[in-house]
Motif scaffolding. Structure first.
Motif, PDB file in Angstrom:
ATOM      1  N   GLU A 102      -7.007  -0.397  -7.362  1.00 31.61           N
ATOM      2  CA  GLU A 102      -6.105   0.664  -7.794  1.00 31.61           C
ATOM      3  C   GLU A 102      -5.231   0.210  -8.966  1.00 31.61           C
ATOM      4  O   GLU A 102      -4.991   0.968  -9.915  1.00 31.61           O
ATOM      5  CB  GLU A 102      -5.218   1.111  -6.629  1.00 31.61           C
ATOM      6  CG  GLU A 102      -5.941   1.891  -5.546  1.00 31.61           C
ATOM      7  CD  GLU A 102      -6.500   3.206  -6.049  1.00 31.61           C
ATOM      8  OE1 GLU A 102      -5.922   3.776  -7.004  1.00 31.61           O
ATOM      9  OE2 GLU A 102      -7.521   3.677  -5.510  1.00 31.61           O
TER      10      GLU A 102
ATOM     11  N   LEU B  82       2.347   1.865  -3.463  1.00 26.94           N
ATOM     12  CA  LEU B  82       1.335   2.401  -4.382  1.00 26.94           C
ATOM     13  C   LEU B  82       1.007   3.849  -4.050  1.00 26.94           C
ATOM     14  O   LEU B  82       0.840   4.683  -4.942  1.00 26.94           O
ATOM     15  CB  LEU B  82       0.068   1.546  -4.317  1.00 26.94           C
ATOM     16  CG  LEU B  82       0.182   0.138  -4.904  1.00 26.94           C
ATOM     17  CD1 LEU B  82      -1.073  -0.672  -4.595  1.00 26.94           C
ATOM     18  CD2 LEU B  82       0.407   0.182  -6.401  1.00 26.94           C
ATOM     19  N   ASN B  83       0.906   4.157  -2.761  1.00 27.60           N
ATOM     20  CA  ASN B  83       0.623   5.539  -2.352  1.00 27.60           C
ATOM     21  C   ASN B  83       1.724   6.484  -2.800  1.00 27.60           C
ATOM     22  O   ASN B  83       1.466   7.617  -3.236  1.00 27.60           O
ATOM     23  CB  ASN B  83       0.481   5.619  -0.829  1.00 27.60           C
ATOM     24  CG  ASN B  83      -0.832   5.026  -0.335  1.00 27.60           C
ATOM     25  OD1 ASN B  83      -1.794   4.932  -1.090  1.00 27.60           O
ATOM     26  ND2 ASN B  83      -0.875   4.620   0.917  1.00 27.60           N
TER      27      ASN B  83
ATOM     28  N   ARG C 268      -7.234   0.223 -12.018  1.00 25.88           N
ATOM     29  CA  ARG C 268      -7.430   1.595 -12.504  1.00 25.88           C
ATOM     30  C   ARG C 268      -6.287   1.996 -13.434  1.00 25.88           C
ATOM     31  O   ARG C 268      -6.511   2.554 -14.514  1.00 25.88           O
ATOM     32  CB  ARG C 268      -7.496   2.562 -11.314  1.00 25.88           C
ATOM     33  CG  ARG C 268      -7.604   4.026 -11.695  1.00 25.88           C
ATOM     34  CD  ARG C 268      -7.688   4.908 -10.459  1.00 25.88           C
ATOM     35  NE  ARG C 268      -6.440   4.941  -9.718  1.00 25.88           N
ATOM     36  CZ  ARG C 268      -5.453   5.792  -9.942  1.00 25.88           C
ATOM     37  NH1 ARG C 268      -5.557   6.674 -10.927  1.00 25.88           N
ATOM     38  NH2 ARG C 268      -4.360   5.770  -9.208  1.00 25.88           N
TER      39      ARG C 268
ATOM     40  N   SER D 112       0.837  -1.206   0.000  1.00 29.59           N
ATOM     41  CA  SER D 112       0.000   0.000   0.000  1.00 29.59           C
ATOM     42  C   SER D 112       0.869   1.252   0.000  1.00 29.59           C
ATOM     43  O   SER D 112       0.583   2.226  -0.703  1.00 29.59           O
ATOM     44  CB  SER D 112      -0.914   0.006   1.236  1.00 29.59           C
ATOM     45  OG  SER D 112      -1.844  -1.048   1.182  1.00 29.59           O
TER      46      SER D 112
ATOM     47  N   CYS E 148      -2.076   6.809  -5.118  1.00 24.72           N
ATOM     48  CA  CYS E 148      -3.242   6.101  -4.569  1.00 24.72           C
ATOM     49  C   CYS E 148      -3.537   6.613  -3.158  1.00 24.72           C
ATOM     50  O   CYS E 148      -2.738   7.338  -2.566  1.00 24.72           O
ATOM     51  CB  CYS E 148      -2.979   4.601  -4.523  1.00 24.72           C
ATOM     52  SG  CYS E 148      -2.673   3.871  -6.136  1.00 24.72           S
TER      53      CYS E 148
END
Length: 225
Positions: free
Chosen positions: A79, A43-44, A82, A40, A49
């Motif tokens: 995500e 990705l952030n 997307r 996470s 994200c």
């Protein structure tokens, strides 16, 4: 010694075995929380994200904690999808097919993805392209994550689902009561068998999951040096 041990002398050993198996399951769950948070974070940082970190519910059940990981993984998959949808829409069909071709070199795929990363992030970055390639074009999302979700769902729906994570805080003589509400030999054996069967599959799935995520993060660390 529990009263039932007078009639079933092997119960004491079985309780210890059950205790050890329970701890192994908790260790796997804890590792999965950590790796999911790591993914996470990646990705952030690189794909703009908004994924929240997750924590294990120490007073919750195994099912509740499995559900927490599954929910977080599904957000990650959403995500990644997307980004994949944007790539599919913006890239020429020939270039998009190259992303799915395992024979294509990773550097070529990164170059392809970089052409449209500005659409997603507002600017083109090699690290963001690397993340996209690693997650979309590898088996991280197509096989590994789906397998882990399946195993977690199975564990949650099994005999183990209702067991509390904090059951180890109880004395050994209380563990069986907390898990099954009885101290009969057959129930001990059933609990042990359930743990053993699910642990084999869970360990395999979680190890592959951890390896895949580590590969992504290690690649990024090398590129950022």
């Amino acid at each position: 010694m529990a009263q039932s041990d007078f009639f079933y002398p092997e119960n004491s050993k079985r309780r210890q075995e059950l205790n050890n198996l329970h701890q192994q399951l908790l260790n796997c769950l804890s590792d999965s929380f950590d790796v999911t948070n790591e993914l996470s974070g990646v990705l952030n940082m690189h794909l703009a994200c908004r994924l929240e970190s997750i924590e294990m519910k120490r007073n919750g059940t195994i099912k509740e904690n499995c559900d927490i990981i599954i929910k977080a993984i599904k957000k990650i998959q959403k995500e990644v999808q997307r980004v994949d949808d944007v790539l599919k829409e913006k890239l020429e069909p020939t270039l998009y097919r190259k992303l799915q071709d395992i024979r294509e070199r990773e550097t070529e795929k990164i170059a392809i993805v970089q052409k449209v990363m500005s659409v997603i992030l507002g600017e083109a970055t090699s690290t963001a392209s690397t993340v996209a390639v690693k997650l979309i074009c590898s088996n991280v999302t197509t096989v590994v994550i789906n397998k882990l979700v399946t195993v977690l769902a199975q564990i949650g729906a099994s005999l183990l689902g209702g067991i509390g994570v904090a059951v180890l805080r109880l004395g050994l003589d209380m563990i069986l009561h907390a898990i099954l509400g009885a101290v009969e030999r057959s129930q001990l054996q059933a609990a042990i068998k359930s743990y053993e069967e699910h642990l084999v599959e869970f360990k395999s799935a979680s190890e592959k999951y951890h390896h895949a995520i580590k590969e992504v993060t290690n690649t990024l660390k090398c590129r950022l040096k």
